[in-house]
Design a protein around this motif. Structure first.
Motif, PDB file in Angstrom:
ATOM      1  N   PHE A 120      24.583   6.782  60.148  1.00 32.54           N
ATOM      2  CA  PHE A 120      25.554   5.706  60.329  1.00 32.54           C
ATOM      3  C   PHE A 120      26.624   5.771  59.240  1.00 32.54           C
ATOM      4  O   PHE A 120      26.320   5.963  58.058  1.00 32.54           O
ATOM      5  CB  PHE A 120      24.861   4.340  60.279  1.00 32.54           C
ATOM      6  CG  PHE A 120      23.811   4.149  61.330  1.00 32.54           C
ATOM      7  CD1 PHE A 120      24.159   3.902  62.643  1.00 32.54           C
ATOM      8  CD2 PHE A 120      22.460   4.231  61.009  1.00 32.54           C
ATOM      9  CE1 PHE A 120      23.192   3.733  63.627  1.00 32.54           C
ATOM     10  CE2 PHE A 120      21.482   4.055  61.973  1.00 32.54           C
ATOM     11  CZ  PHE A 120      21.851   3.815  63.286  1.00 32.54           C
ATOM     12  N   GLY A 121      27.877   5.595  59.665  1.00 37.30           N
ATOM     13  CA  GLY A 121      28.983   5.518  58.715  1.00 37.30           C
ATOM     14  C   GLY A 121      29.347   6.874  58.147  1.00 37.30           C
ATOM     15  O   GLY A 121      29.021   7.930  58.684  1.00 37.30           O
ATOM     16  N   GLY A 122      30.052   6.831  56.997  1.00 31.55           N
ATOM     17  CA  GLY A 122      30.463   8.054  56.328  1.00 31.55           C
ATOM     18  C   GLY A 122      31.773   8.599  56.860  1.00 31.55           C
ATOM     19  O   GLY A 122      32.411   8.013  57.743  1.00 31.55           O
ATOM     20  N   MET A 153      32.418  -0.103  58.596  1.00 30.66           N
ATOM     21  CA  MET A 153      31.878  -0.358  57.270  1.00 30.66           C
ATOM     22  C   MET A 153      32.412   0.675  56.293  1.00 30.66           C
ATOM     23  O   MET A 153      32.430   1.871  56.592  1.00 30.66           O
ATOM     24  CB  MET A 153      30.346  -0.332  57.288  1.00 30.66           C
ATOM     25  CG  MET A 153      29.715  -1.374  58.184  1.00 30.66           C
ATOM     26  SD  MET A 153      27.903  -1.354  58.115  1.00 30.66           S
ATOM     27  CE  MET A 153      27.515  -2.570  59.379  1.00 30.66           C
ATOM     28  N   ILE A 154      32.837   0.213  55.148  1.00 28.69           N
ATOM     29  CA  ILE A 154      33.330   1.125  54.127  1.00 28.69           C
ATOM     30  C   ILE A 154      32.190   1.507  53.198  1.00 28.69           C
ATOM     31  O   ILE A 154      31.198   0.787  53.074  1.00 28.69           O
ATOM     32  CB  ILE A 154      34.484   0.490  53.326  1.00 28.69           C
ATOM     33  CG1 ILE A 154      33.981  -0.750  52.569  1.00 28.69           C
ATOM     34  CG2 ILE A 154      35.644   0.135  54.240  1.00 28.69           C
ATOM     35  CD1 ILE A 154      35.014  -1.339  51.631  1.00 28.69           C
ATOM     36  N   GLY A 170      26.384  -3.546  55.531  1.00 28.99           N
ATOM     37  CA  GLY A 170      27.524  -2.922  54.878  1.00 28.99           C
ATOM     38  C   GLY A 170      28.647  -3.904  54.631  1.00 28.99           C
ATOM     39  O   GLY A 170      28.487  -5.122  54.770  1.00 28.99           O
ATOM     40  N   TYR A 171      29.801  -3.353  54.270  1.00 29.05           N
ATOM     41  CA  TYR A 171      30.979  -4.154  53.955  1.00 29.05           C
ATOM     42  C   TYR A 171      32.134  -3.723  54.850  1.00 29.05           C
ATOM     43  O   TYR A 171      32.363  -2.533  55.049  1.00 29.05           O
ATOM     44  CB  TYR A 171      31.407  -3.952  52.495  1.00 29.05           C
ATOM     45  CG  TYR A 171      30.448  -4.513  51.468  1.00 29.05           C
ATOM     46  CD1 TYR A 171      30.720  -5.733  50.857  1.00 29.05           C
ATOM     47  CD2 TYR A 171      29.305  -3.816  51.098  1.00 29.05           C
ATOM     48  CE1 TYR A 171      29.851  -6.250  49.888  1.00 29.05           C
ATOM     49  CE2 TYR A 171      28.439  -4.319  50.147  1.00 29.05           C
ATOM     50  CZ  TYR A 171      28.715  -5.539  49.546  1.00 29.05           C
ATOM     51  OH  TYR A 171      27.858  -6.048  48.602  1.00 29.05           O
ATOM     52  N   THR A 172      32.879  -4.692  55.386  1.00 28.02           N
ATOM     53  CA  THR A 172      34.124  -4.364  56.080  1.00 28.02           C
ATOM     54  C   THR A 172      35.259  -4.218  55.077  1.00 28.02           C
ATOM     55  O   THR A 172      36.245  -3.545  55.339  1.00 28.02           O
ATOM     56  CB  THR A 172      34.487  -5.452  57.093  1.00 28.02           C
ATOM     57  OG1 THR A 172      34.561  -6.727  56.419  1.00 28.02           O
ATOM     58  CG2 THR A 172      33.432  -5.522  58.190  1.00 28.02           C
ATOM     59  N   ASN A 173      35.119  -4.880  53.934  1.00 22.25           N
ATOM     60  CA  ASN A 173      36.006  -4.691  52.787  1.00 22.25           C
ATOM     61  C   ASN A 173      35.168  -4.956  51.549  1.00 22.25           C
ATOM     62  O   ASN A 173      33.938  -5.067  51.641  1.00 22.25           O
ATOM     63  CB  ASN A 173      37.240  -5.602  52.858  1.00 22.25           C
ATOM     64  CG  ASN A 173      36.857  -7.064  53.054  1.00 22.25           C
ATOM     65  OD1 ASN A 173      36.038  -7.605  52.310  1.00 22.25           O
ATOM     66  ND2 ASN A 173      37.442  -7.701  54.059  1.00 22.25           N
ATOM     67  N   THR A 179      26.440  -7.290  59.113  1.00 23.82           N
ATOM     68  CA  THR A 179      25.200  -6.675  59.585  1.00 23.82           C
ATOM     69  C   THR A 179      25.364  -6.285  61.052  1.00 23.82           C
ATOM     70  O   THR A 179      25.896  -7.056  61.847  1.00 23.82           O
ATOM     71  CB  THR A 179      24.019  -7.651  59.462  1.00 23.82           C
ATOM     72  OG1 THR A 179      23.922  -8.108  58.116  1.00 23.82           O
ATOM     73  CG2 THR A 179      22.719  -6.985  59.868  1.00 23.82           C
ATOM     74  N   ALA A 180      24.916  -5.088  61.395  1.00 27.25           N
ATOM     75  CA  ALA A 180      24.904  -4.635  62.784  1.00 27.25           C
ATOM     76  C   ALA A 180      23.483  -4.220  63.135  1.00 27.25           C
ATOM     77  O   ALA A 180      22.747  -3.688  62.287  1.00 27.25           O
ATOM     78  CB  ALA A 180      25.870  -3.468  62.990  1.00 27.25           C
ATOM     79  N   VAL A 181      23.071  -4.470  64.391  1.00 24.26           N
ATOM     80  CA  VAL A 181      21.700  -4.197  64.822  1.00 24.26           C
ATOM     81  C   VAL A 181      21.728  -3.230  66.001  1.00 24.26           C
ATOM     82  O   VAL A 181      22.367  -3.504  67.028  1.00 24.26           O
ATOM     83  CB  VAL A 181      20.974  -5.493  65.231  1.00 24.26           C
ATOM     84  CG1 VAL A 181      19.520  -5.185  65.588  1.00 24.26           C
ATOM     85  CG2 VAL A 181      21.040  -6.519  64.114  1.00 24.26           C
ATOM     86  N   PHE A 182      21.037  -2.091  65.845  1.00 25.96           N
ATOM     87  CA  PHE A 182      20.950  -1.087  66.911  1.00 25.96           C
ATOM     88  C   PHE A 182      19.559  -1.103  67.507  1.00 25.96           C
ATOM     89  O   PHE A 182      18.562  -0.941  66.799  1.00 25.96           O
ATOM     90  CB  PHE A 182      21.270   0.307  66.370  1.00 25.96           C
ATOM     91  CG  PHE A 182      21.266   1.380  67.424  1.00 25.96           C
ATOM     92  CD1 PHE A 182      22.308   1.475  68.326  1.00 25.96           C
ATOM     93  CD2 PHE A 182      20.225   2.288  67.510  1.00 25.96           C
ATOM     94  CE1 PHE A 182      22.316   2.463  69.305  1.00 25.96           C
ATOM     95  CE2 PHE A 182      20.219   3.269  68.472  1.00 25.96           C
ATOM     96  CZ  PHE A 182      21.264   3.356  69.385  1.00 25.96           C
ATOM     97  N   ASN A 183      19.474  -1.324  68.827  1.00 27.68           N
ATOM     98  CA  ASN A 183      18.198  -1.346  69.538  1.00 27.68           C
ATOM     99  C   ASN A 183      17.856   0.077  69.966  1.00 27.68           C
ATOM    100  O   ASN A 183      18.540   0.674  70.796  1.00 27.68           O
ATOM    101  CB  ASN A 183      18.300  -2.262  70.760  1.00 27.68           C
ATOM    102  CG  ASN A 183      16.945  -2.542  71.380  1.00 27.68           C
ATOM    103  OD1 ASN A 183      16.129  -1.641  71.542  1.00 27.68           O
ATOM    104  ND2 ASN A 183      16.705  -3.795  71.725  1.00 27.68           N
TER     105      ASN A 183
END
Length: 348
Positions: A120-122, A153-154, A170-173, A179-183
């Motif tokens: 996730f992210g990056g 998310m940064i 994570g942070y949007t700024n 918080t995000a939830v993946f099922n």
């Protein structure tokens, strides 16, 4: 007179029902599954069946554990790649690049769920935009995209698996925490928390390397409570085995265990010969649960040569409450100028 032609012998396994064939394949090591898949289309379908891994192998106690390490190379063409721990013909161990997997995003979060590693992210060095979420199938070393994360998310987010869901913090700024939830069952992102309050009780390794316990309160606005469980900021990676937290103490050059019932730290006995005499030699230490055993990974520099070590330690709790470790093996698994980003154990 010519002798009658003998009928060719039939393969008995082909006449067996699918559930019986799955039961047979479940008892075979996963390293032979690619060969089994090449026999015929039916076998290929059975080897790929979720029933084989999630039900039969688990029920029969045939699950295998595989260590995957995320290493970032230094230099002009820096890349973050996935490596797999393998046994050498002479009985030793080494980390081997999984060449079928592409370079991973920098500063991404990696979390394992069974036989899959989720990313996730990056970002990539050539594209500073956040990447979509990815999923790595450790059985076949393939990668596929997941649905786009609902919130950007940064920096490096923090991911944790619990009850079939992956919670990504994570942070949007620099000020707004989200918080995000993946099922993992439906392979979709949930619009909001399904429970009014969820506590992540297991230790989480934050992007700064420190140990955090994070609580999410969905009844109000997002609530983060950080509990600094460790006395020294030199503590790094922590893993949980049978409700005991294990970590390498960089300050005192000791492997330690935290008893959640007694709420105290103690030294793991019997592993002093494993640790370098000079604590300054130990870099990027990590500990990971390897099917009930402890894998200890660290890097040390000898005459400007970067050696990456890995050791497997069997654990035993004695009647007096002391925890003892027995070193099963210890090897230099790779040599080179790498930074250890993450260590994960997939089960299948």
């Amino acid at each position: 007179m010519s002798s009658p032609t003998k009928p060719e012998p039939t393969c008995l396994i082909m006449s067996l029902p699918d559930e019986v064939v799955v039961d047979i394949i479940a008892r075979v090591s996963t390293r032979f599954h690619p060969s089994i898949s090449a026999v015929c289309r039916r076998f290929r379908s059975l080897v790929a069946s979720p029933e084989l891994y999630k039900a039969r192998r688990s029920l029969l106690g045939c699950n295998e554990h595989r260590l995957y390490v995320i290493l970032q190379s230094f230099g002009e063409n820096s890349e973050t790649r996935v490596y797999n721990l393998r046994r050498k013909p002479d009985g030793g161990h080494r980390l081997v690049l999984v060449s079928s997997l592409p370079a991973m995003p920098h500063e991404a979060s990696f979390v394992v769920d069974g036989s899959r590693i989720h990313v996730f992210g990056g970002f990539s060095l050539y594209d500073r935009r956040e990447r979509n979420a990815l999923s790595i199938d450790c059985r076949y070393h393939t990668v596929q995209p997941l649905p786009t994360m609902p919130k950007r998310m940064i920096g490096t987010p923090l991911a944790h698996v619990m009850d079939g869901k992956i919670y990504v913090f994570g942070y949007t700024n620099y000020y707004n925490k989200v918080t995000a939830v993946f099922n993992t069952l439906t392979q979709t992102w949930e619009p909001e928390m399904t429970k009014p309050r969820i506590e992540l009780r297991h230790v989480l390794n934050g992007p700064d390397g420190y140990v955090n316990s994070i609580v999410y309160d969905g009844t109000k606005e997002t609530k983060w409570e950080t509990e600094w469980m460790l006395k020294f900021n030199k503590w790094k990676s922590v893993c949980v085995i049978d409700d005991v937290f294990y970590s390498y103490d960089c300050l005192y050059n000791k492997l330690k265990a935290y008893d959640t019932k007694l709420r105290c730290w103690s030294e793991v006995k019997g592993v002093k010969t494993l640790l370098p005499t000079n604590k300054s030699l130990v870099w990027w230490p990590r500990v990971v649960n390897y099917g009930g055993s402890l894998l200890f990974l660290y890097q040390k520099r000898i005459c400007r040569i970067e050696e990456h070590w890995c050791a497997e330690i069997a654990l035993e709790r004695r009647q007096d409450g002391e925890i003892w470790g027995k070193v099963e093996w210890s090897d230099v698994v790779i040599v080179g100028d790498f930074c250890l980003i993450e260590s994960l154990v997939a089960t299948f």
